[in-house]
Design an enzyme around this catalytic site. Structure first.
Site, PDB file in Angstrom:
ATOM      1  N   ASP A  92      -1.324  -0.436  -2.276  1.00 55.11           N
ATOM      2  CA  ASP A  92       0.051  -0.947  -2.415  1.00 55.11           C
ATOM      3  C   ASP A  92       0.320  -1.957  -1.295  1.00 55.11           C
ATOM      4  O   ASP A  92       0.414  -1.584  -0.128  1.00 55.11           O
ATOM      5  CB  ASP A  92       1.051   0.216  -2.317  1.00 55.11           C
ATOM      6  CG  ASP A  92       2.477  -0.247  -2.569  1.00 55.11           C
ATOM      7  OD1 ASP A  92       2.883  -0.303  -3.743  1.00 55.11           O
ATOM      8  OD2 ASP A  92       3.178  -0.586  -1.592  1.00 55.11           O
ATOM      9  N   TYR A 123       4.503  -8.212   3.401  1.00 56.13           N
ATOM     10  CA  TYR A 123       3.669  -7.584   4.431  1.00 56.13           C
ATOM     11  C   TYR A 123       2.727  -8.584   5.111  1.00 56.13           C
ATOM     12  O   TYR A 123       2.172  -8.286   6.168  1.00 56.13           O
ATOM     13  CB  TYR A 123       2.832  -6.423   3.856  1.00 56.13           C
ATOM     14  CG  TYR A 123       3.622  -5.328   3.164  1.00 56.13           C
ATOM     15  CD1 TYR A 123       5.008  -5.241   3.289  1.00 56.13           C
ATOM     16  CD2 TYR A 123       2.978  -4.389   2.370  1.00 56.13           C
ATOM     17  CE1 TYR A 123       5.718  -4.252   2.624  1.00 56.13           C
ATOM     18  CE2 TYR A 123       3.692  -3.387   1.713  1.00 56.13           C
ATOM     19  CZ  TYR A 123       5.065  -3.336   1.835  1.00 56.13           C
ATOM     20  OH  TYR A 123       5.752  -2.349   1.176  1.00 56.13           O
ATOM     21  N   LYS A 182       4.289  -7.204  -4.472  1.00 55.75           N
ATOM     22  CA  LYS A 182       5.741  -7.265  -4.722  1.00 55.75           C
ATOM     23  C   LYS A 182       6.284  -8.642  -4.379  1.00 55.75           C
ATOM     24  O   LYS A 182       5.862  -9.254  -3.392  1.00 55.75           O
ATOM     25  CB  LYS A 182       6.473  -6.218  -3.868  1.00 55.75           C
ATOM     26  CG  LYS A 182       5.823  -4.852  -3.861  1.00 55.75           C
ATOM     27  CD  LYS A 182       6.590  -3.811  -3.090  1.00 55.75           C
ATOM     28  CE  LYS A 182       5.743  -2.565  -2.888  1.00 55.75           C
ATOM     29  NZ  LYS A 182       4.849  -2.610  -1.716  1.00 55.75           N
ATOM     30  N   HIS A 193      10.702  -6.621  -5.125  1.00 53.32           N
ATOM     31  CA  HIS A 193      10.684  -5.751  -3.938  1.00 53.32           C
ATOM     32  C   HIS A 193      12.054  -5.128  -3.654  1.00 53.32           C
ATOM     33  O   HIS A 193      12.153  -3.927  -3.338  1.00 53.32           O
ATOM     34  CB  HIS A 193      10.203  -6.569  -2.735  1.00 53.32           C
ATOM     35  CG  HIS A 193       9.602  -5.756  -1.642  1.00 53.32           C
ATOM     36  ND1 HIS A 193       8.615  -6.231  -0.828  1.00 53.32           N
ATOM     37  CD2 HIS A 193       9.839  -4.480  -1.221  1.00 53.32           C
ATOM     38  CE1 HIS A 193       8.267  -5.294   0.044  1.00 53.32           C
ATOM     39  NE2 HIS A 193       8.994  -4.232  -0.168  1.00 53.32           N
ATOM     40  N   LYS A 229       0.529   5.511   4.368  1.00 54.96           N
ATOM     41  CA  LYS A 229      -0.145   4.498   5.196  1.00 54.96           C
ATOM     42  C   LYS A 229      -0.723   5.168   6.432  1.00 54.96           C
ATOM     43  O   LYS A 229      -0.050   5.970   7.088  1.00 54.96           O
ATOM     44  CB  LYS A 229       0.861   3.426   5.599  1.00 54.96           C
ATOM     45  CG  LYS A 229       0.382   2.456   6.682  1.00 54.96           C
ATOM     46  CD  LYS A 229       0.831   2.862   8.085  1.00 54.96           C
ATOM     47  CE  LYS A 229       0.304   1.960   9.187  1.00 54.96           C
ATOM     48  NZ  LYS A 229       0.574   2.472  10.544  1.00 54.96           N
ATOM     49  N   VAL A 275      -3.621   3.946   9.769  1.00 50.70           N
ATOM     50  CA  VAL A 275      -4.743   3.174  10.313  1.00 50.70           C
ATOM     51  C   VAL A 275      -5.725   4.112  11.033  1.00 50.70           C
ATOM     52  O   VAL A 275      -6.637   3.646  11.701  1.00 50.70           O
ATOM     53  CB  VAL A 275      -4.267   2.057  11.275  1.00 50.70           C
ATOM     54  CG1 VAL A 275      -3.494   0.982  10.510  1.00 50.70           C
ATOM     55  CG2 VAL A 275      -3.425   2.618  12.415  1.00 50.70           C
ATOM     56  N   ARG A 290      -6.800  10.626   9.352  1.00 54.17           N
ATOM     57  CA  ARG A 290      -5.578  10.828   8.547  1.00 54.17           C
ATOM     58  C   ARG A 290      -5.730  10.257   7.140  1.00 54.17           C
ATOM     59  O   ARG A 290      -5.186  10.812   6.178  1.00 54.17           O
ATOM     60  CB  ARG A 290      -4.390  10.166   9.240  1.00 54.17           C
ATOM     61  CG  ARG A 290      -3.964  10.864  10.512  1.00 54.17           C
ATOM     62  CD  ARG A 290      -2.892  10.056  11.204  1.00 54.17           C
ATOM     63  NE  ARG A 290      -2.331  10.747  12.355  1.00 54.17           N
ATOM     64  CZ  ARG A 290      -1.457  10.190  13.184  1.00 54.17           C
ATOM     65  NH1 ARG A 290      -1.037   8.951  12.991  1.00 54.17           N
ATOM     66  NH2 ARG A 290      -0.993  10.883  14.207  1.00 54.17           N
ATOM     67  N   ASN A 339      -5.015  12.640   4.085  1.00 63.75           N
ATOM     68  CA  ASN A 339      -3.957  12.363   3.105  1.00 63.75           C
ATOM     69  C   ASN A 339      -4.465  12.358   1.667  1.00 63.75           C
ATOM     70  O   ASN A 339      -3.689  12.556   0.724  1.00 63.75           O
ATOM     71  CB  ASN A 339      -3.283  11.026   3.425  1.00 63.75           C
ATOM     72  CG  ASN A 339      -2.531  11.061   4.742  1.00 63.75           C
ATOM     73  OD1 ASN A 339      -2.246  12.137   5.274  1.00 63.75           O
ATOM     74  ND2 ASN A 339      -2.202   9.897   5.284  1.00 63.75           N
TER      75      ASN A 339
HETATM   76  N1  LIG Z   1       8.969  -0.879  -1.482  1.00 64.30           N
HETATM   77  C1  LIG Z   1       9.408  -0.796  -0.255  1.00 64.30           C
HETATM   78  O1  LIG Z   1      10.493  -1.310   0.088  1.00 64.30           O
HETATM   79  C2  LIG Z   1       8.589  -0.066   0.765  1.00 64.30           C
HETATM   80  C3  LIG Z   1       9.112   0.188   2.039  1.00 64.30           C
HETATM   81  C4  LIG Z   1       8.326   0.906   2.953  1.00 64.30           C
HETATM   82  C5  LIG Z   1       7.051   1.339   2.586  1.00 64.30           C
HETATM   83  N2  LIG Z   1       6.559   1.031   1.346  1.00 64.30           N
HETATM   84  C6  LIG Z   1       5.188   1.443   0.933  1.00 64.30           C
HETATM   85  O2  LIG Z   1       4.990   2.816   1.239  1.00 64.30           O
HETATM   86  C7  LIG Z   1       3.835   2.937   2.083  1.00 64.30           C
HETATM   87  C8  LIG Z   1       3.967   4.136   3.019  1.00 64.30           C
HETATM   88  O3  LIG Z   1       5.167   4.063   3.739  1.00 64.30           O
HETATM   89  P1  LIG Z   1       5.238   3.894   5.341  1.00 64.30           P
HETATM   90  O4  LIG Z   1       4.026   3.197   5.781  1.00 64.30           O
HETATM   91  O5  LIG Z   1       6.557   3.279   5.628  1.00 64.30           O
HETATM   92  O6  LIG Z   1       5.348   5.376   5.854  1.00 64.30           O
HETATM   93  P2  LIG Z   1       4.530   6.747   5.711  1.00 64.30           P
HETATM   94  O7  LIG Z   1       3.326   6.571   4.893  1.00 64.30           O
HETATM   95  O8  LIG Z   1       5.541   7.783   5.337  1.00 64.30           O
HETATM   96  O9  LIG Z   1       4.121   7.036   7.234  1.00 64.30           O
HETATM   97  C9  LIG Z   1       3.233   6.232   7.946  1.00 64.30           C
HETATM   98  C10 LIG Z   1       3.216   6.713   9.399  1.00 64.30           C
HETATM   99  O10 LIG Z   1       2.782   8.074   9.463  1.00 64.30           O
HETATM  100  C11 LIG Z   1       1.579   8.168  10.219  1.00 64.30           C
HETATM  101  N3  LIG Z   1       0.700   9.075   9.470  1.00 64.30           N
HETATM  102  C12 LIG Z   1       0.066   8.827   8.298  1.00 64.30           C
HETATM  103  N4  LIG Z   1      -0.627   9.903   7.890  1.00 64.30           N
HETATM  104  C13 LIG Z   1      -0.428  10.860   8.816  1.00 64.30           C
HETATM  105  C14 LIG Z   1      -0.905  12.182   8.953  1.00 64.30           C
HETATM  106  N5  LIG Z   1      -1.702  12.738   8.052  1.00 64.30           N
HETATM  107  N6  LIG Z   1      -0.496  12.900  10.050  1.00 64.30           N
HETATM  108  C15 LIG Z   1       0.320  12.353  10.966  1.00 64.30           C
HETATM  109  N7  LIG Z   1       0.807  11.090  10.882  1.00 64.30           N
HETATM  110  C16 LIG Z   1       0.422  10.355   9.826  1.00 64.30           C
HETATM  111  C17 LIG Z   1       1.023   6.771  10.353  1.00 64.30           C
HETATM  112  O11 LIG Z   1       0.381   6.598  11.596  1.00 64.30           O
HETATM  113  P3  LIG Z   1      -1.031   5.819  11.823  1.00 64.30           P
HETATM  114  O12 LIG Z   1      -1.064   4.642  10.895  1.00 64.30           O
HETATM  115  O13 LIG Z   1      -0.930   5.426  13.274  1.00 64.30           O
HETATM  116  O14 LIG Z   1      -2.118   6.810  11.567  1.00 64.30           O
HETATM  117  C18 LIG Z   1       2.291   5.923  10.292  1.00 64.30           C
HETATM  118  O15 LIG Z   1       2.899   5.886  11.565  1.00 64.30           O
HETATM  119  C19 LIG Z   1       3.793   1.582   2.806  1.00 64.30           C
HETATM  120  O16 LIG Z   1       2.562   1.329   3.441  1.00 64.30           O
HETATM  121  C20 LIG Z   1       4.106   0.650   1.669  1.00 64.30           C
HETATM  122  O17 LIG Z   1       2.969   0.472   0.845  1.00 64.30           O
HETATM  123  C21 LIG Z   1       7.307   0.346   0.432  1.00 64.30           C
END
Ligand SMILES: NC(=O)c1ccc[n+]([C@@H]2O[C@H](COP(=O)([O-])OP(=O)(O)OC[C@H]3O[C@@H](n4cnc5c(N)ncnc54)[C@H](OP(=O)(O)O)[C@@H]3O)[C@@H](O)[C@H]2O)c1
Length: 277
Positions: free
Chosen positions: A46, A51, A76, A109, A231, A233, A237, A241
């Protein structure tokens, strides 16, 4: 590792229920992060024009050696490009940056309700879909009243609505509207960017299953039927996940996680967000 289930969208397209999100991954880190996800077994990515890392996603796909037809890639439309001509041009640019001849899914988006008319933007998305170069089209951050206008004023029901969903924001109303209209919910920020992971309710459930609180939270999403793309890096993790398809949450555990809801967003409110980068 147990296989990721597929979901069939309202247009017949098949999408893996779990993918890899690349929001806030710097362009210079995106190729390696995406390659790590693909090597781990992810087959759904995604990304978004906003981005700034579509080019590196494309590079990772090619370097992985995995056949394009085995991958599902979403991008998007960025907020400045809602006018028809801009949307068509921006879509072409996405394909060029990714180095692809089609996208699996292309989304608006944000509805940007005070900037132009998202119904006109949706009509441009319909043109893109009929060209065959986006297999599916959908929306992101649409509230039910935004969706209702698309349903009333155009001929295409979005295949997905990608909205913020996690235990602090269960989005019952939006998800119910999506379901009633055969629109699949995609849950962004599924672990609330990490904010929910210290909750005792999650720790208790995780302890009983020998899983982490992130895995329990992602499992809660998939049992609700939503699509997720956490998400990370961090390689360990990324693996963690994906490893959520070998256990089940009981109904009372599902309810306990849902009861953490406090209607709290980590991101903007779609009704008032009109940001042009
Ligand atoms: N459509 C929209 O408007 C919109 C908005 C926001 C996001 N998104 C999409 O949703 C995806 C995910 O959302 P997000 O990146 O905002 O947040 P998320 O996936 O809820 O959280 C990511 C954060 O959690 C950490 N993390 C990931 N897996 C973990 C685990 N197993 N244990 C502990 N910490 C963990 C990551 O750290 P590290 O990377 O440091 O490991 C990062 O800081 C985005 O990448 C994007 O594709 C879409």
């Amino acid at each position: 590792m147990t296989a990721v289930p597929n979901i069939t969208l309202n247009d017949g397209t098949v999408i893996p229920q779990l993918g890899f999100g690349v929001f806030q991954i710097k362009p210079e880190d995106t190729k390696d992060a995406t390659l790590a996800a693909l090597e781990t077994g992810y087959r759904h990515i995604d990304t978004a024009q906003m981005y700034g890392n579509e080019k590196q996603v494309g590079e990772a796909v090619r370097e992985s050696g995995i056949d394009r037809s085995e991958l599902f890639v979403t991008s998007k439309l960025n907020n400045p490009f809602h006018a028809r001509e801009d949307a068509l041009r921006a879509f072409d640019q996405s394909l060029e940056d990714l180095g692809f001849d089609y996208l699996d899914l292309f989304l608006i988006h944000w509805p940007m309700p005070d900037v132009g008319d998202y119904v006109d933007t949706w009509k441009a998305m319909e043109e893109i879909a009929s060209s065959g170069r986006a297999r599916s089209i959908g929306v992101s951050n649409f509230q039910p009243h935004h969706l209702k206008r698309l349903l009333d004023e155009t001929g295409t029901v979005p295949s997905v609505n990608q909205v913020e969903v996690h235990p602090y924001l269960t989005q019952d109303e939006v998800r119910a509207f999506n379901e009633q209209n055969n629109i699949v919910t995609e849950a962004w920020s599924p672990i609330a960017k990490g904010n929910v992971l210290g909750e005792d309710v999650l720790k208790d459930i995780a302890g009983r299953h020998g899983k982490t609180t992130a895995q329990v939270t992602l499992r809660w999403h998939v049992q609700r039927g939503d699509i997720v793309f956490p998400k990370s890096v961090t390689r360990s993790r990324v693996e963690e996940n994906l490893n959520i398809f070998d256990f089940d949450l009981a109904a009372d555990d599902m309810a306990a996680i849902s009861s953490l809801n406090r209607n709290e967003r980590t991101g903007p409110d779609p009704d008032t967000f009109n940001y042009i980068p």
